[in-house]
Design a protein around this motif. Sequence first.
Motif, PDB file in Angstrom:
ATOM      1  N   THR A 112      -2.355  16.449 -11.691  1.00 19.25           N
ATOM      2  CA  THR A 112      -3.170  17.542 -12.241  1.00 19.25           C
ATOM      3  C   THR A 112      -3.031  18.822 -11.447  1.00 19.25           C
ATOM      4  N   ASP A 113      -2.531  18.756 -10.204  1.00 19.46           N
ATOM      5  CA  ASP A 113      -2.338  19.965  -9.409  1.00 19.46           C
ATOM      6  C   ASP A 113      -0.865  20.331  -9.272  1.00 19.46           C
ATOM      7  N   ASP A 114      -0.003  19.749 -10.127  1.00 24.49           N
ATOM      8  CA  ASP A 114       1.427  19.952  -9.938  1.00 24.49           C
ATOM      9  C   ASP A 114       2.131  19.949 -11.291  1.00 24.49           C
ATOM     10  N   ILE A 115       3.381  19.566 -11.297  1.00 23.10           N
ATOM     11  CA  ILE A 115       4.220  19.604 -12.487  1.00 23.10           C
ATOM     12  C   ILE A 115       4.112  18.298 -13.267  1.00 23.10           C
ATOM     13  N   PHE A 120       6.600  15.243 -15.479  1.00 23.62           N
ATOM     14  CA  PHE A 120       7.911  14.665 -15.789  1.00 23.62           C
ATOM     15  C   PHE A 120       7.805  13.976 -17.135  1.00 23.62           C
ATOM     16  N   ILE A 121       8.822  14.161 -17.966  1.00 21.75           N
ATOM     17  CA  ILE A 121       8.834  13.581 -19.305  1.00 21.75           C
ATOM     18  C   ILE A 121      10.072  12.711 -19.473  1.00 21.75           C
ATOM     19  N   LEU A 122       9.891  11.552 -20.081  1.00 19.58           N
ATOM     20  CA  LEU A 122      10.986  10.656 -20.431  1.00 19.58           C
ATOM     21  C   LEU A 122      10.952  10.443 -21.938  1.00 19.58           C
ATOM     22  N   LEU A 123      12.138  10.420 -22.545  1.00 17.01           N
ATOM     23  CA  LEU A 123      12.239  10.311 -23.992  1.00 17.01           C
ATOM     24  C   LEU A 123      13.142   9.143 -24.387  1.00 17.01           C
ATOM     25  N   ASP A 124      12.773   8.465 -25.450  1.00 14.08           N
ATOM     26  CA  ASP A 124      13.649   7.428 -25.977  1.00 14.08           C
ATOM     27  C   ASP A 124      14.991   8.017 -26.376  1.00 14.08           C
ATOM     28  N   ASP A 125      14.983   9.275 -26.829  1.00 18.43           N
ATOM     29  CA  ASP A 125      16.198   9.921 -27.309  1.00 18.43           C
ATOM     30  C   ASP A 125      17.071  10.469 -26.189  1.00 18.43           C
ATOM     31  N   GLU A 126      16.598  10.401 -24.938  1.00 17.09           N
ATOM     32  CA  GLU A 126      17.356  10.905 -23.794  1.00 17.09           C
ATOM     33  C   GLU A 126      17.504   9.773 -22.778  1.00 17.09           C
ATOM     34  N   PRO A 127      18.412   8.832 -23.029  1.00 21.03           N
ATOM     35  CA  PRO A 127      18.528   7.660 -22.155  1.00 21.03           C
ATOM     36  C   PRO A 127      18.774   8.029 -20.696  1.00 21.03           C
ATOM     37  N   GLY A 128      17.923   7.513 -19.834  1.00 18.97           N
ATOM     38  CA  GLY A 128      18.107   7.685 -18.400  1.00 18.97           C
ATOM     39  C   GLY A 128      17.779   9.049 -17.858  1.00 18.97           C
ATOM     40  N   GLU A 129      17.296   9.980 -18.683  1.00 21.13           N
ATOM     41  CA  GLU A 129      17.020  11.328 -18.221  1.00 21.13           C
ATOM     42  C   GLU A 129      15.529  11.523 -17.941  1.00 21.13           C
ATOM     43  N   VAL A 130      15.236  12.280 -16.887  1.00 21.99           N
ATOM     44  CA  VAL A 130      13.865  12.634 -16.534  1.00 21.99           C
ATOM     45  C   VAL A 130      13.763  14.148 -16.603  1.00 21.99           C
ATOM     46  N   LEU A 131      12.901  14.655 -17.469  1.00 24.71           N
ATOM     47  CA  LEU A 131      12.808  16.090 -17.717  1.00 24.71           C
ATOM     48  C   LEU A 131      11.588  16.674 -17.019  1.00 24.71           C
ATOM     49  N   PRO A 132      11.791  17.474 -15.959  1.00 25.02           N
ATOM     50  CA  PRO A 132      10.642  18.114 -15.283  1.00 25.02           C
ATOM     51  C   PRO A 132      10.130  19.290 -16.107  1.00 25.02           C
ATOM     52  N   VAL A 133       8.829  19.483 -16.098  1.00 24.11           N
ATOM     53  CA  VAL A 133       8.196  20.609 -16.787  1.00 24.11           C
ATOM     54  C   VAL A 133       7.430  21.421 -15.761  1.00 24.11           C
ATOM     55  N   GLY A 134       7.778  22.712 -15.640  1.00 22.31           N
ATOM     56  CA  GLY A 134       7.146  23.574 -14.663  1.00 22.31           C
ATOM     57  C   GLY A 134       5.674  23.805 -14.931  1.00 22.31           C
ATOM     58  N   GLU A 151       0.175  27.526 -18.735  1.00 25.05           N
ATOM     59  CA  GLU A 151      -0.391  26.672 -19.774  1.00 25.05           C
ATOM     60  C   GLU A 151      -0.559  25.214 -19.355  1.00 25.05           C
ATOM     61  N   LEU A 152       0.387  24.695 -18.584  1.00 26.00           N
ATOM     62  CA  LEU A 152       0.353  23.268 -18.246  1.00 26.00           C
ATOM     63  C   LEU A 152      -0.919  22.859 -17.505  1.00 26.00           C
ATOM     64  N   PRO A 153      -1.415  23.637 -16.529  1.00 29.16           N
ATOM     65  CA  PRO A 153      -2.626  23.195 -15.822  1.00 29.16           C
ATOM     66  C   PRO A 153      -3.805  22.918 -16.745  1.00 29.16           C
ATOM     67  N   GLY A 154      -4.018  23.797 -17.719  1.00 27.44           N
ATOM     68  CA  GLY A 154      -5.131  23.602 -18.646  1.00 27.44           C
ATOM     69  C   GLY A 154      -4.961  22.352 -19.487  1.00 27.44           C
ATOM     70  N   LEU A 155      -3.733  22.097 -19.921  1.00 25.48           N
ATOM     71  CA  LEU A 155      -3.467  20.908 -20.712  1.00 25.48           C
ATOM     72  C   LEU A 155      -3.725  19.648 -19.894  1.00 25.48           C
ATOM     73  N   LEU A 156      -3.233  19.629 -18.662  1.00 25.21           N
ATOM     74  CA  LEU A 156      -3.419  18.451 -17.813  1.00 25.21           C
ATOM     75  C   LEU A 156      -4.896  18.218 -17.515  1.00 25.21           C
ATOM     76  N   GLU A 157      -5.624  19.280 -17.244  1.00 23.14           N
ATOM     77  CA  GLU A 157      -7.058  19.128 -16.960  1.00 23.14           C
ATOM     78  C   GLU A 157      -7.806  18.596 -18.178  1.00 23.14           C
ATOM     79  N   ALA A 158      -7.445  19.091 -19.353  1.00 24.02           N
ATOM     80  CA  ALA A 158      -8.108  18.619 -20.573  1.00 24.02           C
ATOM     81  C   ALA A 158      -7.776  17.165 -20.856  1.00 24.02           C
ATOM     82  N   LEU A 159      -6.523  16.787 -20.654  1.00 27.89           N
ATOM     83  CA  LEU A 159      -6.134  15.395 -20.844  1.00 27.89           C
ATOM     84  C   LEU A 159      -6.835  14.490 -19.832  1.00 27.89           C
TER      85      LEU A 159
END
Length: 334
Positions: free
Chosen positions: A295-298, A300-314, A318-326
Motif C-alpha cells: 500500500t505504500d509502494d508499487i 506487480f501484475i501477472l497475466l495468463d496471457d503473458e507467460p512468465g512475465e511480471v509487469l511492475p506498475v509505478g 492514481e495507484l495509491p488511492g486505488l490500493l488504499e480503497a482495495l
Amino acid sequence: MAVTDDEAVAADEALYVLTAVLLTPAQFPSVLGDDYPEACAALELAPRADGYGLVLGQDGEGARWTVVIDDVSLVAVAIASWDCGMEYELSPDERTVVAALPGWPLAVAVAAPGVPAPHDPGPDTADQPPLAPPDTSCWGPAQRRLGADEIALQWAAWRGQIADENFAAAGGTPEAATAGKATATEEGGGARNPVSEAKVAAELPQAPEETIASEAQASSGTDDPEGAAAPVSAAGGGKEAVPKGSHRGVRRVLAEARAYLDSPPPLGRVRSSFAPGDARTLRADGPGWSMVARTDDIAFILLDDEPGEVLPVGRGPELPGLLEALDRMAVRPS
C-alpha cells in the motif's frame, strides 16, 4: 504382546498428519482458485463463513487423505507452532470433522515414516475420485497465482530489481515510465523465479516427523495507460530497458480492480496481510490476472496471457488511492 484385531483396524484407520493448511476467506491455497468460493469448489465444499482447516496425511496403508475440519483455530495454532520450529501434535476431535476426502489437493514433499509410500486410496475405500494438485507444469492460472504468492513472499528481492528512477524517467510521472528487465543474481540474493521455483509444497508448513499424530480418524491503480513498466522476466535476464508505452493487459487489470470498489467481487478475491511499517501487502486476483502490491509502494501484475512475465506498475498519483480503497474492502486474517 499380540496385537488384537481391533488394534490393527485402528492402526489402519489412523491418520498420520503430514501438514495442514487454512481454507478461509483471508487465507487459502491460492493455487486452488482466484477466490475463496472457487478454492472451496475445488474440494466440493460449501464456502463456510468461518472457513475450514485442511489436514493432509496418510492412513496406516499409506493412502493419501485430506481431512476437512471446522476447528480453524486448531489448525492455525498447529501451523504457527510448526513455523516456529516447535512440536505440535495435531489431533482433531472427530466431532470437528466435516469430511474425509481421498487424495491431496496440494503437493506434499514429505511422507509418514513406517507406512507404505503415499498413494491414492483404492475405489473400494473411497466413494469419489481422489483429489490431486492442479497442474503447474505449464503457465496458466495455477502458475500465475503461485508466481504472485512468491512475489509477495519475496517482495524485497523483487522490488530491488526495479529502480524508482526508471518509473520517473518518461512523461514526468512515475506511472508514465518504463523499467528494464531485471536480473536475478546470486550475489545479490536475487529474486527467485516464480515460474520454475514456486512449488506448492513450499507453501506448506511441515509437521516435525517426531510429532506425527495418529489420533485423527480418516473418516486447509491507475488510469494512466502508461503505468506499466517493462516486464520483469520471471526467469531473469540482462536486457536493458526498452520503452513499452501502454500495456493493454495492465489497463484491463487496473480497470477491473477499480470496478471491485463499485461491485464487490467474490469473497477472498482481494486480501490484505501484514507488511513492515504501517503498510499492508495487498493481493488481488481476477479472471486471468493477479496483482501483488504494497500500500505504500508499487504493484506487480501477472497475466495468463503473458507467460512468465511480471509487469511492475509505478506508483504515480492514481495507484495509491486505488490500493488504499482495495485495502479497505479486503478481507484480513483474524
